[in-house]
Design a protein around this motif. Structure first.
Motif, mmCIF file in Angstrom:
data_model
loop_
_atom_site.group_PDB
_atom_site.id
_atom_site.type_symbol
_atom_site.label_atom_id
_atom_site.label_comp_id
_atom_site.label_asym_id
_atom_site.label_seq_id
_atom_site.Cartn_x
_atom_site.Cartn_y
_atom_site.Cartn_z
ATOM 1 N N ASP A 7 -1.525 -8.398 6.735
ATOM 2 C CA ASP A 7 -0.269 -9.153 6.622
ATOM 3 C C ASP A 7 0.315 -9.067 5.219
ATOM 4 N N HIS A 8 -0.381 -8.388 4.299
ATOM 5 C CA HIS A 8 0.056 -8.392 2.897
ATOM 6 C C HIS A 8 0.052 -6.971 2.320
ATOM 7 N N PRO A 9 1.047 -6.163 2.726
ATOM 8 C CA PRO A 9 1.081 -4.778 2.238
ATOM 9 C C PRO A 9 1.158 -4.690 0.709
ATOM 10 N N GLU A 10 1.856 -5.643 0.081
ATOM 11 C CA GLU A 10 1.959 -5.604 -1.386
ATOM 12 C C GLU A 10 0.565 -5.758 -2.004
ATOM 13 N N LEU A 11 -0.233 -6.641 -1.412
ATOM 14 C CA LEU A 11 -1.592 -6.850 -1.929
ATOM 15 C C LEU A 11 -2.418 -5.565 -1.780
#
Ligand code: SF4
Length: 441
Positions: free
Chosen positions: A248-252
């Motif tokens: 759910d957190h592509p940036e992470l």
């Protein structure tokens, strides 16, 4: 004051006669952390014994105090050591995961019991011991005060025994409460070490690689982003853990890649949504597993995928479904466990109430032996299925297929697969009697 610290072995994981080769072994943090936390004013000498990599010369140990830390699978052996030293008139302190889960039981074998993270309690206990005011229990405060987390002296480790001694921890505990997991109880809360402290520690480590042992570091995304961004200038490569929520957190995921992440342990647990929901891990969306594997591999991050069999939603077909998935997804290093109701957890209490506990020999609670009655298959089917999947996932053909799909971090993945292939072949040696016998010293 002379202090001896012991980490008793779990039979299956011990070096040389166990099933774990050096490629899979990183140095545990507990003993070196405890040694580094001894207050200077006590002018103590300390010796440490990690029985996973060396023997404990118990008869020649001369100590004023013995400290023993153990997980459940090693607890019987820990008690045997504790009884031995107390019979010699040496006081014993017990701590670690099992003593935290079962403090009253541990207290039967120890002069004092430490529960939860010991950063504040261990130094206080030692001062009390010196003053002759040792108490029976030392319980961790609700919050970890990170000024107590020491700079670790790794020079006392026998480095040749481990693939890495660059081990650290930034996040303690987990905000989730998966039914079968001891982390929320053992760590008591969810605690984040100041980013600057972690970065300073990692920056001071020799060599390129660092391993994080944080059980659940990404659940507070803002902290994870801050930490991994701060690590980018260090130019390290690192291994760690994450939950499937990462998807759910592509940036992470991008920042992890930029900061040098080369591998993550992910608890997929099961391919059955009913099974994962049944253990309160419904945030694992089984339909998204393949996509998560792809996203990580695209960023050069290898996957140490963990799977558990024998959950209440599992039938005899669960092993084949897991195998099909690890091959299709190219899971770089799959690891399989048998569902284990660890004592002190709600899961154990539930199994006990429904009369499903088959053995209370804690030596068998190593997640590789069946200690409870499954509902969707027989005990024999669970035992045989568990061995079958270890065997099938680590044939030369399977390893080749998985690694060819992934093509990620091969310089380590190949060695680690050789290590687990050895482990898979060694498993039958660790039948119930052999493991049970290892509870004795
Ligand atoms: S997310 Fe992982 S560490 Fe947290 S409770 Fe679940 S299994 Fe344990």
């Amino acid at each position: 004051m002379r202090i001896t610290l012991i980490l008793p072995r779990v039979g299956i994981y011990r070096y040389k006669t166990g099933a774990f080769l050096k490629y899979l072994r990183y140095s545990p943090l507990t003993l070196v952390s405890l040694a580094s936390m001894i207050p200077e004013e006590l002018h103590a000498t300390v010796e440490i014994y990690d029985e996973g990599v060396e023997g404990v010369p118990k008869a020649s140990i001369q100590a004023d105090l013995v400290g023993i830390t153990a997980i459940t699978g090693a607890s019987r052996r820990a008690y045997a050591y504790a009884d031995y030293f107390r019979n010699r008139g040496i006081p014993v302190v017990m701590g670690g995961v099992h003593a935290t889960l079962m403090p009253e039981e541990a207290a039967l074998h120890a002069d004092s019991v430490v529960t939860g993270p010991a950063y504040e309690t261990w130094p206080r206990l030692l001062k009390d011991f010196k003053a002759g005011t040792l108490k029976k229990f030392y319980h961790a405060p609700d919050k970890i005060d990170f000024k107590h987390v020491p700079d670790i002296d790794r020079t006392i480790l026998q480095k040749k025994n481990f693939i890495s001694v660059n081990i650290t921890q930034a996040v303690f505990g987990c905000p989730n409460s998966c039914d079968f997991c001891v982390t929320p109880i053992a760590c008591q809360g969810y605690h984040h070490r100041p980013v600057a402290d972690v970065v300073r520690e990692i920056g001071g480590m020799k060599g390129k690689y660092v391993t994080f042992v944080d059980p659940s570091p990404i659940e507070k995304v803002s902290y994870a982003l801050e930490l991994y961004r701060a690590m980018i200038p260090l130019g390290k490569r690192w291994l760690g853990l994450a939950t499937t929520r990462l998807l759910d957190h592509p940036e992470l995921m991008d920042v992890m890649h930029e900061s040098g992440c080369k591998g993550l342990l992910i608890g997929f647990e099961s391919l059955s949504q009913q099974s994962v929901s049944g253990i309160k891990k419904g945030f694992n969306r089984t339909k998204d597993y393949l996509r998560l594997a792809r996203e990580l591999h695209d960023r050069g991050i290898a996957i140490n995928g963990c799977f558990v069999h024998g959950l209440d939603g599992d039938g005899p077909d669960c092993f084949k479904r897991t195998l099909d998935f690890v091959l299709e997804a190219g899971i770089d290093l799959p690891r399989f466990t048998v569902c284990t109701p660890f004592p002190g957890t709600d899961f154990f209490n539930k199994m006990e109430k429904s009369d499903r506990i088959l053995s209370r020999d804690w030596s068998l609670y190593d997640a590789q032996h069946v200690v409870f009655k499954p509902v969707g298959m027989t005990v024999q089917q669970l035992e045989e299925g568990h061995r079958w999947i270890w065997d099938k996932a680590y044939t030369v053909a399977s390893i080749t297929k998985r690694l060819t799909r992934s093509m990620t971090f091969l310089e380590y993945a190949i060695l680690a697969n050789i290590g687990y292939r050895y482990y898979a072949k060694a498993l039958p040696r660790f039948h119930n009697n052999a493991v049970s016998k290892d509870g004795e010293i």
